[in-house]
Every structure is written in structure tokens, then in C-alpha cells.
Design a protein around this motif. Structure first.
Motif, short mmCIF file in Angstrom:
data_model
loop_
_atom_site.label_atom_id
_atom_site.label_comp_id
_atom_site.label_asym_id
_atom_site.label_seq_id
_atom_site.Cartn_x
_atom_site.Cartn_y
_atom_site.Cartn_z
N PHE A 15 -7.80 -6.02 14.35
CA PHE A 15 -6.78 -5.42 13.47
C PHE A 15 -5.88 -4.46 14.25
N SER B 55 -2.69 -14.91 19.88
CA SER B 55 -3.56 -15.49 18.86
C SER B 55 -4.21 -14.34 18.11
N THR C 28 -2.35 -7.43 7.26
CA THR C 28 -3.38 -6.52 7.73
C THR C 28 -3.07 -5.07 7.36
N TYR D 267 -4.80 -19.05 8.29
CA TYR D 267 -4.48 -18.16 9.42
C TYR D 267 -5.54 -18.33 10.52
N PRO E 203 -6.29 -10.18 19.60
CA PRO E 203 -6.61 -8.84 19.08
C PRO E 203 -7.34 -8.90 17.75
N ASP F 172 14.97 -18.70 13.27
CA ASP F 172 13.77 -18.90 12.44
C ASP F 172 13.00 -20.05 13.08
N SER G 24 9.58 -6.55 15.68
CA SER G 24 8.65 -5.53 15.18
C SER G 24 7.27 -5.71 15.81
N GLY G 25 6.38 -4.77 15.51
CA GLY G 25 4.96 -4.91 15.84
C GLY G 25 4.65 -5.11 17.31
N ILE G 26 3.65 -5.94 17.56
CA ILE G 26 3.14 -6.16 18.92
C ILE G 26 4.24 -6.74 19.81
N ARG H 13 15.34 -11.44 12.26
CA ARG H 13 16.17 -10.27 11.94
C ARG H 13 16.98 -9.85 13.16
N PRO I 240 6.97 -6.55 8.00
CA PRO I 240 7.05 -6.88 6.59
C PRO I 240 5.81 -6.36 5.86
N ASN J 234 4.71 -14.79 20.48
CA ASN J 234 4.06 -13.73 19.69
C ASN J 234 4.31 -13.89 18.19
N LEU K 18 4.75 -21.96 11.90
CA LEU K 18 5.04 -20.80 12.75
C LEU K 18 3.94 -20.53 13.79
N ALA L 22 13.74 -13.56 17.05
CA ALA L 22 13.15 -13.31 15.73
C ALA L 22 14.23 -13.66 14.71
N1 LIG Z 1 -1.42 -6.97 13.23
C1 LIG Z 1 -2.62 -7.49 13.42
O1 LIG Z 1 -3.64 -6.95 12.93
C2 LIG Z 1 -2.79 -8.73 14.27
C3 LIG Z 1 -4.09 -9.06 14.68
C4 LIG Z 1 -4.28 -10.17 15.48
C5 LIG Z 1 -3.21 -10.97 15.84
N2 LIG Z 1 -1.95 -10.64 15.40
C6 LIG Z 1 -0.85 -11.53 15.80
O2 LIG Z 1 0.11 -10.78 16.49
C7 LIG Z 1 1.40 -11.38 16.33
C8 LIG Z 1 2.41 -10.31 15.93
O3 LIG Z 1 1.99 -9.78 14.70
P1 LIG Z 1 2.32 -8.29 14.22
O4 LIG Z 1 1.09 -7.75 13.63
O5 LIG Z 1 3.00 -7.54 15.30
O6 LIG Z 1 3.26 -8.60 12.98
P2 LIG Z 1 4.77 -8.24 12.59
O7 LIG Z 1 5.06 -6.82 12.89
O8 LIG Z 1 4.92 -8.76 11.21
O9 LIG Z 1 5.60 -9.14 13.60
C9 LIG Z 1 5.78 -10.50 13.43
C10 LIG Z 1 6.99 -10.89 14.25
O10 LIG Z 1 7.19 -12.31 14.10
C11 LIG Z 1 8.53 -12.53 13.69
N3 LIG Z 1 8.60 -13.69 12.82
C12 LIG Z 1 7.96 -13.86 11.63
N4 LIG Z 1 8.31 -15.04 11.09
C13 LIG Z 1 9.20 -15.62 11.95
C14 LIG Z 1 9.92 -16.82 11.95
N5 LIG Z 1 9.82 -17.71 10.94
N6 LIG Z 1 10.74 -17.11 12.99
C15 LIG Z 1 10.87 -16.22 14.01
N7 LIG Z 1 10.20 -15.06 14.08
C16 LIG Z 1 9.38 -14.75 13.05
C17 LIG Z 1 8.94 -11.25 12.94
O11 LIG Z 1 10.33 -11.05 13.01
P3 LIG Z 1 11.39 -11.40 11.84
O12 LIG Z 1 10.76 -11.01 10.54
O13 LIG Z 1 12.58 -10.58 12.23
O14 LIG Z 1 11.61 -12.87 11.99
C18 LIG Z 1 8.24 -10.19 13.77
O15 LIG Z 1 9.04 -9.85 14.88
C19 LIG Z 1 1.22 -12.49 15.31
O16 LIG Z 1 1.10 -13.73 15.97
C20 LIG Z 1 -0.09 -12.13 14.62
O17 LIG Z 1 -0.75 -13.25 14.09
C21 LIG Z 1 -1.72 -9.54 14.63
#
Ligand SMILES: NC(=O)c1ccc[n+]([C@@H]2O[C@H](COP(=O)([O-])OP(=O)(O)OC[C@H]3O[C@@H](n4cnc5c(N)ncnc54)[C@H](OP(=O)(O)O)[C@@H]3O)[C@@H](O)[C@H]2O)c1
Length: 262
Positions: free
Chosen positions: A188, A142, A200, A156, A186, A62, A14-16, A37, A196, A89, A114, A35
Motif C-alpha cells: 500500500f 506491478s 487504496t 486488479y 509495492p 489515454d 500523479s502518485g508513484i 491529464r 483520483p 507505471n 490499462l 497520462a
Molecule cells: N498506491 C498503491 O497503493 C499501489 C500499490 C501497488 C501498486 N500500485 C501501482 O502503482 C501504479 C501507480 O499508481 P498510484 O498509486 O501512483 O496511482 P495514481 O496516483 O492514481 O496514478 C495513476 C497514474 O496513471 C495514470 N492513468 C490512469 N489511467 C490512465 C489511462 N487510461 N491512460 C493513461 N494514464 C492513465 C494517471 O493519470 P491520468 O489520470 O492523468 O491519466 C496517473 O498518473 C499503478 O500501476 C498501481 O497499480 C499502486
């Protein structure tokens, strides 16, 4: 410009991470997607194979479970199927945002596992394979939170400060060996439907602060291709970061206390 024929992307469900995986496949890279899932990874793999005719391997794991993290590290070490670009990521934020004292300790320790231990282990495994080949890249995802105080997200922010510092230093160490290491920081980012609930996505902030994850992925991969050490997507965030470096730390702290109290 450096290019990579294969990439392993963690958190690609999912996501980035999903956006990064998709763009890498569009550039012609074979993928290994990681990942928990597995069903979402299989869907992504099917779409990507059809659309870009690249090979995609699904590795459901995991990364907070020692044996499953070892499986991913072993995959990076496999000389028969070299991974040219590692994208660390997968990460967990603060869901819901709360002061440290109100967070269950196991939850905070899980974030360290993680956001810190997994990318450290995988960065080490990737470097061990890439340095002798004198070719490779690592992108560690990061956050801008690693540069600034984040009340209600202390662990975090601290994990991301670790990852940013680690990556910037390893960039200097690895550059002379033909390995390019980049950290993406990045602000937000909209997380998309498969993310999930919480984190944010549940923070109430003005519209203009939100980055589009496709745009973040695009800027990140441009930085990777250029071998840049640090990528902060979005001109607004680059300005905030520059200002925070000039302003007294006490002023930045107060500003962020107000932001997170919203
Ligand atoms: N969104 C923001 O505003 C933001 C801002 C700055 C930085 N970031 C960083 O960007 C990255 C991606 O975040 P996102 O916002 O795209 O969030 P996201 O959509 O929740 O994606 C998180 C990803 O990590 C995987 N993941 C989570 N726990 C895991 C585990 N225990 N083992 C393996 N995989 C796991 C999830 O997949 P499963 O659930 O399928 O395992 C999912 O694919 C993160 O490092 C986050 O800190 C995000």
C-alpha cells in the motif's frame, strides 16, 4: 550500475509515476511524460525543466484508447529520439473495492486494457528498439497484489500477476541483449493529492502498512540501476511475501480475506 539518459514514464501526472519522473530528471534524464491529464503533465514539465534543466516532452494519451496507445508505442520506436528507459507505471486499482460479481464488466475490462494490454504493447515496442541498440531498461510497476489473493480486487490482482510474470520472464530473455527489465511490486502506497479519489486511499488500514511514494520511487530506481529483476519495497512487505511463500496457500487466502473484509 546502469544509467539512462532518457526515460518515458506513463502515469506521470500523479502518485508513484510523478515521483519516479521527478527522480529520473534529478538524475539528469530527459523525460517523455504520459497520462490523460495533460495540464498536470505540463505543470510537472515546467517544474522539472526549471529545476533540473533537462528536456521534457508531454504526451497526453489515454492508454486504453488504441490510437493513443499507438502514438506512445511509435514514440518509443522513434530512432531519432531514443528512449533509454521505459517506465510502465499507469495503472488502475479497484475503486471502490468490491467482489467481481458486483463490478461492472466494462470497468473490469478497462483494468485489463490499462494494466495488461498497454504495458504489454509498450514493453514490446521498447524491446524492439532497445535490443538492436543493445542498451535500455524497462521498469514495469506491478503490485504485491500479483503474488497474493485479493478478495474485492480480483481483476486488479490478476492483472498484476500477469505483469509480474511477464516482466520476470522478459528480464531473463532481454538480459543477454544489454536490456535490463525490472518489476516493481509495492504494497500500500500513499497516493497523494492529485490521485483520483478511491482505491487504496479509501481503504482503512493501520498506519504502519503505508509506504511513502518517494521511498518507493527511490528503491525502484536503485533496483533499475542494479539491473534487478524484482523490487519489493519495504522490509515489512518483503517479510510478508517470504512468509506467504512458506505458509500453506489456504492460510494466506484466509488472512487476506480477513484483511479485505475490514
Ligand atoms: N498506491 C498503491 O497503493 C499501489 C500499490 C501497488 C501498486 N500500485 C501501482 O502503482 C501504479 C501507480 O499508481 P498510484 O498509486 O501512483 O496511482 P495514481 O496516483 O492514481 O496514478 C495513476 C497514474 O496513471 C495514470 N492513468 C490512469 N489511467 C490512465 C489511462 N487510461 N491512460 C493513461 N494514464 C492513465 C494517471 O493519470 P491520468 O489520470 O492523468 O491519466 C496517473 O498518473 C499503478 O500501476 C498501481 O497499480 C499502486
Amino acid at each position: 550500475m546502469v544509467s539512462y539518459a532518457s526515460a518515458l514514464v506513463t502515469g506521470a501526472s500523479s502518485g508513484i509515476g510523478r515521483s519516479l519522473a521527478w527522480r529520473l530528471a534529478a538524475q539528469g534524464a530527459d523525460l517523455t511524460v504520459v497520462a490523460r491529464r495533460g495540464e498536470l503533465l505540463e505543470e510537472l514539465a515546467e517544474d522539472v525543466r526549471k529545476r533540473f534543466r533537462v528536456r521534457v516532452e508531454v504526451l497526453a494519451a489515454d492508454l486504453t484508447v488504441a490510437e493513443e496507445l499507438s502514438t506512445v508505442a511509435e514514440r518509443l520506436a522513434d530512432p531519432e529520439r531514443p528512449v533509454e528507459l521505459l517506465v510502465n507505471n499507469a495503472g488502475a486499482g479497484s475503486r471502490p473495492p468490491r467482489p467481481l460479481v458486483d463490478q461492472p464488466l466494462e470497468y473490469e475490462e478497462g483494468k485489463v486494457a490499462l494494466n495488461v494490454l498497454a504495458p504489454l504493447r509498450l514493453t514490446h515496442a521498447a524491446l524492439s528498439a532497445m535490443v538492436p541498440r543493445r542498451h535500455g531498461g524497462i521498469l514495469n510497476v506491478s503490485s504485491i497484489a500479483g503474488f497474493l489473493p485479493q478478495p474485492q480486487g480480483a481483476t486488479y490482482a490478476a492483472t498484476k500477476a500477469f505483469l509480474t510474470s511477464l516482466t520476470e520472464t522478459v528480464h531473463c530473455e532481454a538480459r543477454g541483449h544489454g536490456v535490463h527489465v525490472t518489476v516493481l511490486c509495492p504494497g500500500f502506497v500513499r497516493r497523494g493529492a492529485a490521485a483520483p479519489v478511491g482505491g487504496t486511499r479509501s481503504v482503512r488500514l493501520p498506519e504502519f502498512v503505508w509506504l511513502d511514494r518517494e521511498e518507493v520511487a527511490r528503491e525502484a530506481l536503485e533496483a533499475v540501476a542494479a539491473g534487478k529483476p524484482v523490487c519489493v519495497p519495504g522490509a515489512g512487505y518483503r517479510a510478508v511475501l517470504a512468509a506467504s511463500r512458506i505458509l500453506p496457500r489456504s492460510l494466506s487466502r484466509r488472512g487476506f480475506e480477513r484483511l479485505w473484509a475490514r
